[in-house]
Design a protein around this motif. Structure first.
Motif, PDB file in Angstrom:
ATOM      1  N   GLU A  34      -0.253   8.638  -5.925  1.00 40.90           N
ATOM      2  CA  GLU A  34      -1.513   8.693  -6.569  1.00 40.90           C
ATOM      3  C   GLU A  34      -2.258   7.337  -6.310  1.00 40.90           C
ATOM      4  N   VAL A  35      -1.521   6.249  -6.603  1.00 43.50           N
ATOM      5  CA  VAL A  35      -2.237   5.014  -6.368  1.00 43.50           C
ATOM      6  C   VAL A  35      -2.765   5.009  -4.694  1.00 43.50           C
ATOM      7  N   GLN A  36      -1.856   5.286  -3.868  1.00 44.24           N
ATOM      8  CA  GLN A  36      -2.370   5.257  -2.441  1.00 44.24           C
ATOM      9  C   GLN A  36      -3.826   5.930  -2.307  1.00 44.24           C
ATOM     10  N   ARG A  37      -3.757   7.391  -3.084  1.00 44.53           N
ATOM     11  CA  ARG A  37      -4.851   8.224  -2.873  1.00 44.53           C
ATOM     12  C   ARG A  37      -5.866   7.513  -3.597  1.00 44.53           C
ATOM     13  N   LEU A  38      -5.915   6.798  -4.637  1.00 44.99           N
ATOM     14  CA  LEU A  38      -7.052   5.953  -5.291  1.00 44.99           C
ATOM     15  C   LEU A  38      -7.232   4.895  -4.395  1.00 44.99           C
ATOM     16  N   LEU A  39      -6.522   4.270  -3.439  1.00 46.02           N
ATOM     17  CA  LEU A  39      -6.859   3.078  -2.816  1.00 46.02           C
ATOM     18  C   LEU A  39      -7.557   3.600  -1.391  1.00 46.02           C
ATOM     19  N   ILE A  40      -7.526   4.689  -0.945  1.00 52.55           N
ATOM     20  CA  ILE A  40      -8.123   5.356   0.067  1.00 52.55           C
ATOM     21  C   ILE A  40      -9.377   5.786  -0.491  1.00 52.55           C
ATOM     22  N   SER A  41      -9.637   6.245  -1.491  1.00 51.30           N
ATOM     23  CA  SER A  41     -10.968   6.649  -1.941  1.00 51.30           C
ATOM     24  C   SER A  41     -11.735   5.445  -2.373  1.00 51.30           C
ATOM     25  N   ALA A  42     -11.478   4.240  -2.842  1.00 48.11           N
ATOM     26  CA  ALA A  42     -11.920   3.127  -3.005  1.00 48.11           C
ATOM     27  C   ALA A  42     -12.429   2.407  -1.758  1.00 48.11           C
ATOM     28  N   ALA A  43     -11.594   2.610  -0.761  1.00 48.85           N
ATOM     29  CA  ALA A  43     -11.978   2.063   0.361  1.00 48.85           C
ATOM     30  C   ALA A  43     -13.172   2.747   1.087  1.00 48.85           C
ATOM     31  N   GLU A  44     -13.380   3.888   0.691  1.00 53.68           N
ATOM     32  CA  GLU A  44     -14.636   4.681   1.160  1.00 53.68           C
ATOM     33  C   GLU A  44     -15.876   4.453   0.284  1.00 53.68           C
ATOM     34  N   LEU A 100     -11.681   8.347  -9.652  1.00 50.60           N
ATOM     35  CA  LEU A 100     -10.660   9.500 -10.143  1.00 50.60           C
ATOM     36  C   LEU A 100     -11.066  10.735  -9.645  1.00 50.60           C
ATOM     37  N   LYS A 101     -12.308  11.268  -9.950  1.00 50.78           N
ATOM     38  CA  LYS A 101     -12.698  12.429  -9.497  1.00 50.78           C
ATOM     39  C   LYS A 101     -12.883  12.669  -7.872  1.00 50.78           C
ATOM     40  N   LYS A 102     -13.008  11.868  -7.402  1.00 52.37           N
ATOM     41  CA  LYS A 102     -13.227  11.834  -5.769  1.00 52.37           C
ATOM     42  C   LYS A 102     -11.837  11.713  -5.233  1.00 52.37           C
ATOM     43  N   ALA A 103     -10.699  11.046  -5.924  1.00 50.81           N
ATOM     44  CA  ALA A 103      -9.394  11.143  -5.412  1.00 50.81           C
ATOM     45  C   ALA A 103      -8.833  12.348  -5.827  1.00 50.81           C
ATOM     46  N   GLY A 104      -9.432  13.237  -6.646  1.00 46.12           N
ATOM     47  CA  GLY A 104      -8.869  14.509  -6.961  1.00 46.12           C
ATOM     48  C   GLY A 104      -7.622  14.371  -7.936  1.00 46.12           C
TER      49      GLY A 104
END
Length: 417
Positions: free
Chosen positions: A183-193, A334-338
């Motif tokens: 989940e942290v990795q998904r958050l980091l991917i969304s944050a990078a965008e 959080l919403k963007k990362a699902g």
């Protein structure tokens, strides 16, 4: 013949009014005159008992100081404005104001200070919860009262602190479920965008800075060459007052077109443990370099509108980020990362738990997280499924290792030079 009583000795006598009176010297008043306390009763026995009580309180140092007769409301107001607020940080003062003005004075303010009992305090906290306040709110009100009455006791206005004797509301420890590594990795991917300040969330998830600490960072605190940051200050929540000469029609000062700030943008961290240097992963250093270049582009675009504050995470015109805006961006991320909803502070719990998974030594964890009390590790580091699985595997390996495997290991050990 009757003997003359020594100076300061207690006296008991029958007065012309037919009642018995007792006078006890308990000390000296502020003006230097003796502090003589007077008690009265219908019988000599009653007065003698009252005199002995005064003498015991005098000798044990628990006698209430003579002078102004305080009510709880009057003392709390005096303590808040003249003792607490000049000596605490703005955020602490705000919490005190709410507890005193919203809960304590309306609830128990009419009591005489020396007549307040633990039962009065317990009824207040129970009534607060019955009226919808969370147990934590009632607990905060009790802590504030205890602090204020500790000062009254220290100054001699109270013999004992009833708030220290009152039973506090029960606080149920709410188990926080930190985000998993995936989940942290998904958050980091969304944050990078994210269009701006994406590195803000990498800082939260990788090194666990508090919200105020992250928003209080300045580039002078960041050493990208050696890969470290120094935490020195914390961003404060803005407070505003009206600045208009004529009524603007806005109810809140923060909505006034000419609003004026009531507090500084940031303050130094409130503890020695909070002031710390933290090493940065290479990947986070790279993200901060990219973020610095993006901020330089923002500065060029804003032109004369840019306000130079040296903030690492800033508004499009260089100002310090509002904590409320920061919170909204976290929810959007959080919403963007699902991912499931969570508090912003859960990112700090997640970072602490990652250190547990990595088996980082407790002393190092305390230094990174800014804790002075090792007990904080119990609150912030959580036994995730991965940790439980690893522990179970180690237990199984130890207990169910075959005898042949143990003998083989023993033989190998004997063969080693």
């Amino acid at each position: 013949m009757s003997t003359r009583r020594a100076n300061g000795e207690s006296t008991v006598y029958e007065g012309a009014d037919g009642r018995w009176h007792g006078r006890v010297t308990v000390g000296t008043r502020d003006d230097g005159t003796p502090d003589r306390r007077h008690v009265t009763g219908k019988t000599e026995k009653t007065v003698n008992a009252k005199v002995r009580i005064l003498e015991r309180e005098r000798d044990s140092g628990t006698l209430r100081k003579a002078g102004e007769k305080w009510t709880v409301a009057k003392w709390l107001t005096h303590w808040l404005e003249n003792i607490a607020i000049p000596n605490v940080r703005e955020n602490t003062a705000s919490g005190y104001r709410v507890a005193v003005n919203v809960h304590l004075i309306p609830g128990i303010g009419a009591h005489r200070l020396e007549k307040l009992t633990p039962e009065h305090v317990e009824k207040l906290t129970r009534r607060m919860q019955e009226n919808g306040s969370a147990p934590a709110t009632a607990h905060q009100a009790l802590r504030t009262l205890r602090t204020a009455l500790n000062e009254a006791t220290r100054r001699g206005h109270l013999a004992k602190n009833p708030a220290s004797l009152a039973k506090p509301p029960r606080l149920d420890d709410e188990e926080v479920e930190p985000y998993t590594i995936e989940e942290v990795q998904r958050l980091l991917i969304s944050a990078a965008e994210a269009p701006r300040n994406g590195a803000r969330w990498a800082v939260a998830l990788a090194i666990g800075l508090r919200q105020g600490e992250a928003l209080g960072l300045k580039w002078a605190d960041v050493d990208l060459t050696n890969g470290s940051i120094v935490v020195r200050r914390s961003r404060l929540r803005p407070r505003w007052q009206h600045g208009c000469t004529k009524p603007c029609g806005r109810k809140l000062g923060g909505h006034c077109p000419h609003r004026k700030s009531l507090r500084a943008e940031a303050a130094e961290t409130k503890s020695r443990a909070g002031r710390r240097r933290i090493g940065l992963p290479e990947q986070l250093v790279s993200l901060l370099r990219q973020h610095k270049r993006a901020q330089a582009a923002d500065r060029h675009k804003a032109g004369q509108l840019w306000t130079e504050g040296d903030w690492v995470f800033s508004t499009p015109t260089g100002g310090a980020l509002n904590p409320r805006t920061d919170y909204t961006e976290w929810k959007r991320l959080l919403k963007k990362a699902g991912l499931r909803d969570g508090r912003l502070h859960d990112a700090r719990h997640t970072a602490a738990t990652v250190l547990l998974v990595l088996e980082v030594a407790e002393r190092a964890v305390m230094g990174i997280m800014g804790w002075s009390d090792s007990g904080m590790t119990k609150r912030y580091q959580h036994l995730t499924a991965q940790v439980r699985h690893d522990v179970a595997a180690k237990v199984g390996e130890l207990l169910w290792q075959s005898a042949d495997d143990r003998h083989a290991e023993s033989d190998l050990a004997k063969m080693r030079p």
